[in-house]
Structure formats: structure tokens, C-alpha cells
Design an enzyme around this catalytic site. Structure first.
Site, PDB file in Angstrom:
ATOM      1  N   HIS A  69     -16.200   6.610   0.890  1.00 47.83           N
ATOM      2  CA  HIS A  69     -15.133   6.559   1.896  1.00 47.83           C
ATOM      3  C   HIS A  69     -14.100   5.490   1.536  1.00 47.83           C
ATOM      4  O   HIS A  69     -12.900   5.685   1.738  1.00 47.83           O
ATOM      5  CB  HIS A  69     -15.743   6.300   3.272  1.00 47.83           C
ATOM      6  N   ASP A  75      -7.315   5.673  -2.084  1.00 51.62           N
ATOM      7  CA  ASP A  75      -6.457   6.594  -2.835  1.00 51.62           C
ATOM      8  C   ASP A  75      -5.156   6.730  -2.051  1.00 51.62           C
ATOM      9  O   ASP A  75      -5.042   7.527  -1.111  1.00 51.62           O
ATOM     10  CB  ASP A  75      -7.158   7.944  -2.982  1.00 51.62           C
ATOM     11  N   ARG A  78      -3.463  10.254  -1.753  1.00 49.07           N
ATOM     12  CA  ARG A  78      -4.166  11.105  -0.795  1.00 49.07           C
ATOM     13  C   ARG A  78      -3.868  10.701   0.647  1.00 49.07           C
ATOM     14  O   ARG A  78      -3.428  11.516   1.469  1.00 49.07           O
ATOM     15  CB  ARG A  78      -5.670  11.030  -1.062  1.00 49.07           C
ATOM     16  N   GLY A 102     -14.813  17.503   8.835  1.00 47.13           N
ATOM     17  CA  GLY A 102     -15.252  16.551   7.816  1.00 47.13           C
ATOM     18  C   GLY A 102     -14.485  15.256   7.932  1.00 47.13           C
ATOM     19  O   GLY A 102     -13.788  14.837   7.012  1.00 47.13           O
ATOM     20  N   ASP A 124     -18.267  15.481  11.668  1.00 43.90           N
ATOM     21  CA  ASP A 124     -18.833  15.161  10.369  1.00 43.90           C
ATOM     22  C   ASP A 124     -20.349  15.292  10.430  1.00 43.90           C
ATOM     23  O   ASP A 124     -20.977  14.863  11.406  1.00 43.90           O
ATOM     24  CB  ASP A 124     -18.460  13.753   9.912  1.00 43.90           C
ATOM     25  N   GLU A 153     -20.311  24.282  11.807  1.00 44.27           N
ATOM     26  CA  GLU A 153     -20.927  25.551  12.183  1.00 44.27           C
ATOM     27  C   GLU A 153     -21.904  25.397  13.348  1.00 44.27           C
ATOM     28  O   GLU A 153     -22.289  26.391  13.971  1.00 44.27           O
ATOM     29  CB  GLU A 153     -21.670  26.149  10.979  1.00 44.27           C
ATOM     30  N   GLU A 167      -9.606  17.364   4.825  1.00 42.25           N
ATOM     31  CA  GLU A 167      -9.441  17.032   3.414  1.00 42.25           C
ATOM     32  C   GLU A 167     -10.657  17.612   2.705  1.00 42.25           C
ATOM     33  O   GLU A 167     -11.665  16.947   2.521  1.00 42.25           O
ATOM     34  CB  GLU A 167      -9.333  15.513   3.240  1.00 42.25           C
ATOM     35  N   GLU A 176     -17.896  21.913  -4.307  1.00 38.80           N
ATOM     36  CA  GLU A 176     -18.577  21.456  -3.097  1.00 38.80           C
ATOM     37  C   GLU A 176     -18.414  22.386  -1.908  1.00 38.80           C
ATOM     38  O   GLU A 176     -18.980  22.158  -0.858  1.00 38.80           O
ATOM     39  CB  GLU A 176     -18.213  20.015  -2.736  1.00 38.80           C
ATOM     40  N   HIS A 353      -7.962   9.875  -6.964  1.00 46.97           N
ATOM     41  CA  HIS A 353      -9.387   9.755  -7.279  1.00 46.97           C
ATOM     42  C   HIS A 353      -9.978  11.075  -7.767  1.00 46.97           C
ATOM     43  O   HIS A 353     -11.068  11.101  -8.333  1.00 46.97           O
ATOM     44  CB  HIS A 353     -10.165   9.236  -6.062  1.00 46.97           C
TER      45      HIS A 353
END
Length: 409
Positions: A69, A75, A78, A102, A124, A153, A167, A176, A353
Site C-alpha cells: 500500500h 506512486d 498513479r 478494492g 476490500d 461478490e 484501481e 490478478e 510501480h
């Protein structure tokens, strides 16, 4: 196997190389694709929620580590691009309901709250959600940000949302497999005409030459303090180049204009379309140089649907709204515009990154200027673990043809 980019003077390492057990990208993903129809809650009844596998549990646990994190927040490209996009669409966020898929530490959710969002659901699946909740409290935003610990979900949100922000991007854009979770949230909760941030993504590839990298990793063994260690060459090539490498290259390493492998419209793409993607390519080398492999990078754009206003005029790439993927896009280079908000991981742009992903050959191919390099690339979700990517690269040049198969773990 997950990793960071520490411990290397030039920042290159194999994707499968384990570095303190940390993942690189994505939180709260499904771990598998499924069909979802845009804005259709009925599709959730037809398609069962994918189970949370042991791979998923280990993946989420790895995201409890603060280091990943810290790396993402530091970054600047970003984080500042997301904040700029939020401010661009402040008129569509202020007074509205936002979902952050997320959320990690909750920084994007907080940006949205500061832009005037009435309520933000920050979701998250990793235990970092507990720190996110404390961060929200420390900033006196508990009345507007609701942190939910769990997969998107599995969580319960009892209202539709106006905006989804996430993101979700990984190496090779899809590594991923987090985008299916964004699609799930879109189909279940996003109001018609709602805003998705980012809205579009494009994956690029280009042939590269990188003699310094090859010399450091391979030719080094030819003469080690005067000792002939050429017996190490075969093992060195396997260890260095068997799996994709994540490293930073420059525009000088790129031998041609890049080609678009795929373009994703986040308003329309279906999860099943991401399970396997094949694109053909054809390059004409601008250089006479050894071809060492192919580099991949991506852009994401922050554009709204036609009925979503922004505070500034929007730039489009000219694609029709019904096009989801463009495996054979002939655009030679990403279009730039002062009007567009684009987060780029291209070699010629400021480093991120994500760096670039390189698939190296075991042995370089000598290429002359104007020589054709062509073939195909297939990216598919691994059956072992849907968060991994199987890669099949076919390439030919100068009358010679090759195939390389690898897995991004």
C-alpha cells in the site's frame, strides 16, 4: 508467488520470483471469470457467485502487508492521476453514491468524499480494511464512508450507486484478475448512465532490444574473474528469462511503434471475454539490432458515457461505444491530448510501480532495419489459479519461427 521490486539495482526481476510474499496488484477479485450482462441484476441470479478459493484467501492475506500500500500510494503518477480524474468528474460525484472496489487504505474513497460524495462504500477483502476504517475515522468521514471487509461478490449493499471507482490493473493489464469484480459490481449496483473510473484500458506490445540486460544476466557467466563458467549459461537463461520480467525500460529499447493488443470498455465488457484473448501483430523494425523479446504496457483512460458530464471537454480515441475489445487495433501509438486524463505505463512516460512487463527470448534474434517481425499473442486465465496468466507468444522474423509459452504467477 508475489513480490516487490526491491533488491535490484535496475529494478528487474522475474514475475514468479518470490519477494517476501507480497502481491503486486488487485484486491477483492473473483478469482475466475463469469458472464455478466451490463446493468442486469437478473444476470446475478443466472450466474452463481464464484467461491473464495484457498488461492484467494492467501492472496487477500498478502494484501494486509503495509509495504504494497505504501508503494502504491507513493506512486505519484498513479495516485495523482486518480485524484485529478475525481476532480474532473466532481459534478458527477458530489451528492452521489460511490463504490470503491478494492479500496486498500481507502485513499480513493476519501478523495471521493472530499469531492462531495454523499456516501462511499469502500470494499476490500484483505485485513487492510480495518486500517482503512480507522483512517476514515481519523479524517472525520465516518458519516460518509462505509468500509466493508469482504469480497465485493459477498458484501451487502442495499442501494444502487452512481459511481464505481477501482484501481484494478495488474501487469499485462489483466494479471490478478480483478476486473471481473468491477464487472460484478457494475452489473449489480451501478445505475444506468453511471460513471466508471477508469472507463477504458488499452494493452500495448512492442519488440525490444536490451543488450545491457542480456549482458548482465547471461554474458556475465562467460568470464567470471578469469574463470570459464559457460556451463552456467543454460541455467542462467532459464532462471532469468523463463517467466515474464517486470522492469523499467526506456524508449530507446523499443524497436518499433507499439501495437494495441486489446482495448477494454469497462462500461460494456463481459467477464467471460477476459478469459482468453488472442491478437495478431506485425511490426517493421526501425533499427538494426538484436531482438531480445517483447515489452508490454498499458494505458487507462477516465472517460464517461455520453450522458455523464465532466468539468472539462472529453477526448475520445475514436472507438465506437459498442466495441469491447480490439485485438487487431491498427493504431500505431497511443493518442495524447491535453483534454484527456490518461494514466500511462509506457516506457516514454513517467515511471510507475507497474514498470513494463518483458517476455525475453532465451537467445536474441538479429534483426535488420525494416525487417518484419510478426506473430500472435494469447493471454488466458490459468486453470491452476485464475489470477495467473498463461501466455503463448508466437513470433517469426527473417524466415525463422518460434513459440514461447510461459505463466505469469
Amino acid at each position: 508467488m508475489f513480490h516487490d521490486n526491491s533488491g535490484s539495482s535496475n529494478g528487474h526481476y522475474r514475475v514468479g520470483q518470490q519477494r517476501e510474499g507480497r502481491p503486486r496488484r488487485g484486491r477483492g477479485g473473483t478469482g475466475g471469470g463469469f458472464r455478466a450482462s451490463h446493468y442486469s441484476q437478473q444476470s446475478q441470479e443466472r450466474s452463481p457467485i464464484p467461491p473464495c478459493t484457498e488461492y484467494d484467501k492467501a492472496y487477500f492475506q498478502a494484501y494486509s502487508d503495509i509495504a504494497i500500500h505504501e508503494e502504491m500510494i507513493k506512486d505519484h503518477v498513479r495516485t495523482s492521476t486518480y485524484r485529478a480524474a475525481i476532480m474532473r468528474y466532481q459534478d458527477s460525484i458530489a451528492g452521489k453514491v460511490v463504490m470503491d472496489v478494492g479500496c486498500g487504505t481507502g485513499i480513493l474513497a476519501i478523495f471521493c468524499a472530499l469531492a462531495g460524495a454523499r456516501r462511499v462504500y469502500a470494499i476490500d477483502a484483505s485485513d487492510i480494511a480495518f486500517q482503512a476504517s480507522e483512517i476514515v475515522k481519523s479524517n472525520n468521514l465516518s458519516d460518509r464512508i462505509i468500509v466493508l471487509h469482504g469480497r465485493v461478490e459477498d458484501v451487502n449493499v442495499e442501494e444502487m450507486v452512481d459511481v464505481i471507482i477501482s484501481e484494478w490493473m495488474g501487469y499485462l493489464l489483466l494479471y490478478e484478475t480483478m476486473l471481473p469484480s468491477v464487472i460484478f459490481a457494475r452489473d449489480k449496483w451501478l445505475k444506468p448512465g453511471g460513471l466508471i473510473m477508469p472507463s477504458h484500458a488499452t494493452l500495448y506490445m512492442a519488440p525490444v532490444t536490451h543488450s545491457v540486460r542480456y549482458r548482465e544476466s547471461i554474458d556475465f557467466w562467460r568470464d567470471v574473474y578469469g574463470i570459464d563458467m559457460t556451463a552456467m549459461l543454460s541455467l542462467a537463461k532459464q532462471c532469468a528469462f523463463e517467466e515474464p520480467c517486470v522492469e523499467t525500460i526506456s524508449g530507446e529499447n523499443v524497436m518499433t511503434w507499439p501495437s494495441a493488443v486489446m482495448r477494454v470498455d469497462c462500461y460494456a465488457v463481459l467477464a467471460e471475454e477476459l478469459e482468453s484473448i488472442t491478437a495478431k501483430y506485425k511490426f517493421i523494425s526501425m533499427l538494426q539490432a538484436p531482438l531480445h523479446g517483447f515489452a508490454f504496457w498499458f494505458d487507462v483512460e477516465f472517460d464517461g458515457p455520453q450522458n455523464v458530464p465532466s468539468n472539462e471537454p472529453l477526448h475520445t480515441l475514436g472507438a465506437s461505444s459498442d466495441i469491447i475489445l480490439h485485438p487487431n487495433n491498427k493504431n500505431k501509438k497511443r493518442l495524447k491530448s491535453n483534454e484527456a486524463i490518461v494514466l500511462s505505463t509506457a516506457p516514454e512516460d513517467d515511471p510507475t510501480h507497474w514498470q513494463q512487463t518483458i517476455i525475453y527470448f532465451y537467445d536474441p534474434i538479429e534483426v535488420k532495419q525494416d525487417q518484419i517481425i510478426q506473430g500472435s499473442i494469447t493471454l488466458s486465465q490459468s486453470k491452476e489459479n485464475a489470477r495467473f496468466l498463461n501466455i503463448r507468444l508466437e513470433y517469426s522474423s527473417g524466415g525463422r519461427s518460434f513459440v514461447k509459452e510461459t505463466v505469469m504467477r
